[in-house]
Every structure is written in C-alpha cells, then in structure tokens.
Design an enzyme around this catalytic site. Structure first.
Site, short mmCIF file in Angstrom:
data_model
loop_
_atom_site.label_atom_id
_atom_site.label_comp_id
_atom_site.label_asym_id
_atom_site.label_seq_id
_atom_site.Cartn_x
_atom_site.Cartn_y
_atom_site.Cartn_z
N GLY A 104 0.83 -1.15 0.03
CA GLY A 104 0.03 0.01 0.02
C GLY A 104 1.01 1.44 0.05
N ILE A 127 5.85 -7.50 7.46
CA ILE A 127 5.91 -8.80 7.74
C ILE A 127 4.99 -9.99 6.96
CG2 ILE A 127 5.95 -8.28 10.41
CD1 ILE A 127 2.89 -9.58 10.54
N ASP A 128 4.23 -9.48 5.78
CA ASP A 128 3.46 -10.40 5.12
C ASP A 128 4.16 -10.90 3.82
OD1 ASP A 128 1.31 -9.68 6.68
OD2 ASP A 128 0.93 -8.14 5.38
N MET A 170 -0.72 -14.35 10.71
CA MET A 170 -1.06 -13.20 9.93
C MET A 170 -0.68 -13.28 8.70
SD MET A 170 -0.65 -9.61 11.90
CE MET A 170 -1.83 -8.82 13.03
N ARG A 246 -8.61 -26.72 19.85
CA ARG A 246 -8.49 -25.43 20.59
C ARG A 246 -7.90 -24.39 19.51
NH1 ARG A 246 -10.17 -28.54 23.43
NH2 ARG A 246 -9.64 -28.95 25.78
O1 F6P Z 1 0.35 -5.97 6.76
C1 F6P Z 1 0.74 -6.37 8.13
C2 F6P Z 1 -0.66 -6.65 8.93
O2 F6P Z 1 0.09 -7.20 10.03
C3 F6P Z 1 -1.39 -8.11 8.32
O3 F6P Z 1 -0.60 -9.27 8.40
C4 F6P Z 1 -2.57 -7.80 8.96
O4 F6P Z 1 -3.62 -8.40 7.83
C5 F6P Z 1 -2.83 -6.24 8.96
O5 F6P Z 1 -1.63 -5.89 8.96
C6 F6P Z 1 -3.35 -5.83 10.55
O6 F6P Z 1 -3.48 -4.53 10.27
P1 F6P Z 1 -3.93 -3.77 11.47
O7 F6P Z 1 -2.81 -3.52 12.32
O8 F6P Z 1 -4.30 -2.39 10.72
O9 F6P Z 1 -5.05 -4.18 12.09
#
Ligand code: F6P
Length: 321
Positions: A104, A127-128, A170, A246
């Site tokens: 982004g 991190i993605d 994530m 769980r």
């Molecule tokens: O892009 C990093 C990330 O941690 C994604 O893995 C997750 O979908 C998103 O950001 C969560 O975003 P926020 O912290 O705005 O909820």
C-alpha cells in the site's frame, strides 16, 4: 541531492528502525541532510518531522517498531492531500524521499511521484512478504521466528494433552507467513489463501494422523485461508466428527519484538542502497534483494505484477507431515 526525508508507513515491521538508522547514517556520511516525517504520509501532510543527526539513530538497530511511527493514511489516498504533501516537500526543500513500507505504501509513493519532482524510492518492509518481485521484506524473517517460538510452545501442550490446535497467523491475503510457519513448526496441516480447502478431507487427514499415533496435531491457518477465521474453521471441523480442538490467534505479537539478524542485515543493506540510489539520480524504484543481488524495480513493473507464493515450498509441508 542536498536534503532527504524518510518515513515509515503501513503496518509496522521489525527492522524498520534498522533501515531508518542505515538511511540516516548514510545520508549524513554523504553530507546530505536528513529529516524523518512522523506517522507515515500523515507527517508530510502535517509537516510533522524531526531533524536527524547521527546520534538520533543510536541504539535503535535492535529495537522493534519504528521511532517515526506509522499510519495507514486515509488522507493520503485523496488527491487533495497528496497535493498538500507535494507542496510541503517543495517548501521543505526535499530532493529525495525514502518510503519504508509495504504494498500500500508503494502505491502511495507511485501516486506521489506522478505529481512531485522529489525523487522517491521504496524500501520494502512488511511482515507479510506480499510484494511481487522484491523477495524478502524487512520484518518477515522476525515475524516467522516469533510465530515459531509461540507455536513450539503450543506443540508442547498439544502433544502432552492429546489435543489438536488451530494456530492463526497473519499475512493478509498472502500465504508466505503460513507456509514458512507450517514448515518450521512441522505442522500437520497448513491452510493458506492461495489453496482452497475441503473440510471433510481436512478432517479425515487429522483423524488419520491421530489414528497413526500422533499426540495432537497443529493446524496452521494463515489469515485469509478460511473466510471466517479460526473459530468457524473449528466449528466446521467439529461438524465432521469428534475432534478436540483449541484455537490460538497469534495476532499483532507477530509484528513486535527485536528484529532478527537477517532483518537487521537486510534493512541495513537496503537502507544504504536507497540513499546511494537517490544520490545517483534514481527515482520511482523499489530497492530489493530478490536473490543474492540488489535490484531496482520500476514502480510500473511492480504495479503490473502479481505476488505468488512458492508452491514448491508449500508442497514440502505435504511431504514432511
Ligand atoms: O500488513 C501487516 C499486517 O499485520 C497484516 O498481516 C494484517 O492483515 C494487518 O497488517 C493488520 O492490520 P492492522 O494492524 O491495521 O489491524
């Protein structure tokens, strides 16, 4: 190149501070003055910034988060505010801008570069690892290690109490975090958004593992892998038969902590190269290290490409389950 600005944008990632440090130190060593905008693109709009000297970035290479803070700026998505940002960059005499962030943030940089004369480069950090062409992103290695250390602990209780655990990691719409967590944790099942799942088959697979004598299983569920998340996956699996399940959602802990050695080194390498590239006249590029060499990727090329996870690595999970 007399004055550079740096900012961190989007979801924070461990190693952003190491990148800031590298950018600040390299600039000053090249006699280029440097400021840091706070809160991502918001800082350009509000002219909210700090003036760096070499000491301002001392003792931060090992720290998680970002000393400049981040934001997902909704104002910057509007043309009106990008215009304000462009005017502020000119007013402050910024010749070059380094954006540390993910997909982004790169789109934001692309839009800015359409209206601003300030040269712009991106240092990929998320991190993605969901950015096509760029290879590893700053923060990805640390996030995997953080996830693994948590999943290892869950494995201890899973095997002791004979219970199957769903662990949500994530990754937004991208399965990289899931795949590497799956391999690293020796998960019995790994679910990623790129591969459609079949609940009856999945349930059978876990039962087969348990029947073979496994003491509890680990199911890694990457974000986006099952539309309604871990709780509904557990309900769907329970409908298929008597599984004791769980759920743990690792959540934002994956974004925190000290950056790993790999991320500190990557951040330093990319940060240094970002400044040198601006100095050499480059603009509209992402500084990346997809293989063992540094690359310059045009924004246009980036925008016209798709991110793909490594299905060969994904297949290793199946072979080693
Ligand atoms: O892009 C990093 C990330 O941690 C994604 O893995 C997750 O979908 C998103 O950001 C969560 O975003 P926020 O912290 O705005 O909820």
């Amino acid at each position: 190149m007399r004055k550079i600005a740096v900012l961190t944008s989007g979801g924070d990632a461990p190693g952003m501070n190491a990148a800031i440090r590298a950018i600040v130190r390299t600039s000053l060593n090249k006699n280029i003055s440097i400021i840091g905008f706070k809160n991502g693109y918001e800082g350009i709009i509000d002219r909210d910034y700090v003036v760096f000297d070499k000491r301002s970035v001392g003792n931060i290479i090992q720290k998680g988060g970002s000393i400049l803070h981040t934001s997902r700026s909704s104002r910057f998505m509007k043309k009106k505010y990008r215009q304000v940002a462009k005017d502020n960059l000119r007013l402050l005499g910024i010749d070059g801008l380094v954006v540390i962030g993910g997909e982004g943030s790169t789109k934001g940089a692309t839009e800015l570069s359409k209206i601003s004369k300030t040269r712009c480069v991106v240092v990929p950090a998320t991190i993605d690892k969901d950015m096509p062409l760029v290879g590893s992103t700053i923060g990805f290695d640390t996030a995997i290690n953080t996830a693994l250390s948590a999943i290892d602990k869950i494995r201890d209780t899973a095997t002791t109490a004979n219970v199957t655990h769903i662990v949500e990691v994530m990754g937004r719409n991208c399965g990289w975090l899931g795949i590497l967590a799956g391999i690293g944790a020796g998960a019995e099942v790994t679910i990623i958004p790129e591969v459609k799942i079949n609940i009856p088959k999945l349930s059978q697979k876990i039962k087969d593992q348990l029947n073979k004598g496994k003491k509890g299983c680990i199911i890694i569920l990457a974000e986006g892998g099952f539309s309604k998340g871990g709780t509904s996956l557990a309900s769907a699996l329970k409908e298929e038969g008597s599984l004791d399940l769980r759920i743990t959602t690792l959540g934002h802990m994956q974004r925190g902590g000290n950056p790993s050695a790999v991320d500190r080194v990557l951040a330093t390498e990319l940060g240094v190269r970002a400044v040198l590239s601006l100095k050499d006249g480059f603009s509209n590029i992402i500084i990346a290290k997809p293989l063992d060499s540094l690359e310059k990727i045009e924004f246009d090329q980036f925008l016209n490409s798709e991110v793909k996870v490594d299905m060969y690595l994904h297949d290793l999970i199946e072979n080693t389950a």
